[in-house]
Design a protein around this motif. Structure first.
Motif, mmCIF file in Angstrom:
data_model
loop_
_atom_site.group_PDB
_atom_site.id
_atom_site.type_symbol
_atom_site.label_atom_id
_atom_site.label_comp_id
_atom_site.label_asym_id
_atom_site.label_seq_id
_atom_site.Cartn_x
_atom_site.Cartn_y
_atom_site.Cartn_z
ATOM 1 N N GLU A 4 -12.167 -15.139 -6.891
ATOM 2 C CA GLU A 4 -11.724 -14.200 -7.913
ATOM 3 C C GLU A 4 -11.692 -12.777 -7.366
ATOM 4 O O GLU A 4 -10.767 -12.011 -7.648
ATOM 5 N N SER A 5 -12.680 -12.427 -6.563
ATOM 6 C CA SER A 5 -12.734 -11.094 -5.961
ATOM 7 C C SER A 5 -11.536 -10.871 -5.037
ATOM 8 O O SER A 5 -10.880 -9.819 -5.093
ATOM 9 N N PHE A 6 -11.250 -11.854 -4.179
ATOM 10 C CA PHE A 6 -10.111 -11.726 -3.270
ATOM 11 C C PHE A 6 -8.795 -11.660 -4.031
ATOM 12 O O PHE A 6 -7.887 -10.900 -3.655
ATOM 13 N N GLU A 7 -8.664 -12.444 -5.087
ATOM 14 C CA GLU A 7 -7.434 -12.408 -5.887
ATOM 15 C C GLU A 7 -7.254 -11.045 -6.544
ATOM 16 O O GLU A 7 -6.136 -10.517 -6.606
ATOM 17 N N ARG A 8 -8.350 -10.470 -7.023
ATOM 18 C CA ARG A 8 -8.287 -9.148 -7.650
ATOM 19 C C ARG A 8 -7.887 -8.091 -6.618
ATOM 20 O O ARG A 8 -7.024 -7.241 -6.875
ATOM 21 N N LYS A 9 -8.466 -8.152 -5.411
ATOM 22 C CA LYS A 9 -8.125 -7.204 -4.357
ATOM 23 C C LYS A 9 -6.671 -7.351 -3.933
ATOM 24 O O LYS A 9 -5.981 -6.355 -3.659
ATOM 25 N N LEU A 10 -6.188 -8.603 -3.868
ATOM 26 C CA LEU A 10 -4.795 -8.845 -3.491
ATOM 27 C C LEU A 10 -3.857 -8.252 -4.529
ATOM 28 O O LEU A 10 -2.857 -7.609 -4.185
ATOM 29 N N LYS A 11 -4.170 -8.440 -5.792
ATOM 30 C CA LYS A 11 -3.329 -7.900 -6.865
ATOM 31 C C LYS A 11 -3.297 -6.379 -6.789
ATOM 32 O O LYS A 11 -2.225 -5.759 -6.916
ATOM 33 N N GLU A 12 -4.463 -5.769 -6.553
ATOM 34 C CA GLU A 12 -4.522 -4.314 -6.423
ATOM 35 C C GLU A 12 -3.690 -3.843 -5.232
ATOM 36 O O GLU A 12 -2.975 -2.833 -5.324
ATOM 37 N N ARG A 13 -3.764 -4.564 -4.129
ATOM 38 C CA ARG A 13 -3.011 -4.188 -2.929
ATOM 39 C C ARG A 13 -1.510 -4.313 -3.179
ATOM 40 O O ARG A 13 -0.732 -3.431 -2.791
ATOM 41 N N LEU B 295 -3.195 -6.457 5.399
ATOM 42 C CA LEU B 295 -4.281 -6.628 4.432
ATOM 43 C C LEU B 295 -3.953 -7.719 3.420
ATOM 44 O O LEU B 295 -4.822 -8.529 3.060
ATOM 45 N N ALA B 296 -2.705 -7.752 2.979
ATOM 46 C CA ALA B 296 -2.295 -8.789 2.030
ATOM 47 C C ALA B 296 -2.360 -10.169 2.691
ATOM 48 O O ALA B 296 -2.800 -11.142 2.062
ATOM 49 N N LYS B 297 -1.946 -10.248 3.956
ATOM 50 C CA LYS B 297 -2.026 -11.522 4.690
ATOM 51 C C LYS B 297 -3.470 -11.995 4.798
ATOM 52 O O LYS B 297 -3.773 -13.174 4.604
ATOM 53 N N ASN B 298 -4.360 -11.065 5.112
ATOM 54 C CA ASN B 298 -5.772 -11.401 5.261
ATOM 55 C C ASN B 298 -6.350 -11.899 3.936
ATOM 56 O O ASN B 298 -7.086 -12.894 3.907
ATOM 57 N N LEU B 299 -6.015 -11.228 2.855
ATOM 58 C CA LEU B 299 -6.521 -11.644 1.542
ATOM 59 C C LEU B 299 -5.984 -13.022 1.152
ATOM 60 O O LEU B 299 -6.721 -13.854 0.626
ATOM 61 N N ARG B 300 -4.718 -13.258 1.425
ATOM 62 C CA ARG B 300 -4.139 -14.583 1.120
ATOM 63 C C ARG B 300 -4.807 -15.669 1.951
ATOM 64 O O ARG B 300 -5.070 -16.778 1.467
ATOM 65 N N ALA B 301 -5.087 -15.367 3.220
ATOM 66 C CA ALA B 301 -5.754 -16.339 4.089
ATOM 67 C C ALA B 301 -7.156 -16.645 3.573
ATOM 68 O O ALA B 301 -7.590 -17.810 3.578
ATOM 69 N N ASN B 302 -7.869 -15.620 3.115
ATOM 70 C CA ASN B 302 -9.208 -15.837 2.554
ATOM 71 C C ASN B 302 -9.144 -16.714 1.304
ATOM 72 O O ASN B 302 -9.991 -17.597 1.110
ATOM 73 N N ILE B 303 -8.144 -16.480 0.474
ATOM 74 C CA ILE B 303 -7.991 -17.282 -0.748
ATOM 75 C C ILE B 303 -7.710 -18.737 -0.400
ATOM 76 O O ILE B 303 -8.295 -19.659 -0.979
ATOM 77 N N ARG B 304 -6.821 -18.956 0.584
ATOM 78 C CA ARG B 304 -6.532 -20.331 1.008
ATOM 79 C C ARG B 304 -7.767 -21.021 1.566
ATOM 80 O O ARG B 304 -8.032 -22.197 1.291
ATOM 81 N N ALA B 305 -8.549 -20.291 2.354
ATOM 82 C CA ALA B 305 -9.756 -20.869 2.942
ATOM 83 C C ALA B 305 -10.755 -21.261 1.853
ATOM 84 O O ALA B 305 -11.378 -22.326 1.917
ATOM 85 N N ILE B 306 -10.905 -20.416 0.859
ATOM 86 C CA ILE B 306 -11.839 -20.715 -0.227
ATOM 87 C C ILE B 306 -11.342 -21.903 -1.039
ATOM 88 O O ILE B 306 -12.135 -22.749 -1.472
ATOM 89 N N GLN B 307 -10.030 -22.003 -1.229
ATOM 90 C CA GLN B 307 -9.490 -23.153 -1.964
ATOM 91 C C GLN B 307 -9.788 -24.460 -1.249
ATOM 92 O O GLN B 307 -10.145 -25.451 -1.887
ATOM 93 N N THR B 308 -9.691 -24.476 0.074
ATOM 94 C CA THR B 308 -10.002 -25.702 0.812
ATOM 95 C C THR B 308 -11.493 -26.023 0.712
ATOM 96 O O THR B 308 -11.875 -27.187 0.596
ATOM 97 N N ARG B 309 -12.342 -24.987 0.733
ATOM 98 C CA ARG B 309 -13.777 -25.218 0.568
ATOM 99 C C ARG B 309 -14.089 -25.799 -0.806
ATOM 100 O O ARG B 309 -14.911 -26.710 -0.939
#
Length: 108
Positions: free
Chosen positions: A14-23, A42-56
């Motif tokens: 949720e934190s990464f999604e919020r930061k991505l939306k702000e960016r 920065l947007a690429k990094n946030l999207r990658a973090n979101i994908r990684a968390i989804q797999t976890r």
């Protein structure tokens, strides 16, 4: 512990999604074109973090599902063995023969 880990991962997502939306809002305010927004580091990094968390989270869900199935199978097995165990626990008493064969005497 599993639920705490899942809660932590969900909070991070949720934190990464919020930061991505702000960016993305910031980039759109600046008037940057959409194909350049996709290349924003920065947007690429946030999207990658979101994908990684989804797999976890998928892995956590799979582990929870597997452990539930194993617990269910264990409960069924113990219920089945308890029914069989009642029949097994009854000891068969050997009856001594009343008139059995006589033992041979030893030669001296």
């Amino acid at each position: 512990m599993g639920s705490n880990q899942k809660q932590a991962q969900t909070g991070q997502k949720e934190s990464f999604e919020r930061k991505l939306k702000e960016r993305l809002d910031l980039l759109s305010e600046r008037g940057i074109e959409s194909h350049k927004v996709d290349k924003d580091p920065l947007a690429k990094n946030l999207r990658a973090n979101i994908r990684a968390i989804q797999t976890r989270l998928k892995a956590i869900d799979a582990n929870e599902k597997k452990s539930e199935e194993l617990a269910k199978m264990k409960a069924e097995k113990s219920a089945a063995t308890q029914g069989d165990a009642e029949g097994i626990k009854k000891k068969k008493i050997k009856e001594t023969p009343v008139a059995g064969k006589e033992k041979k005497k030893k030669k001296e």
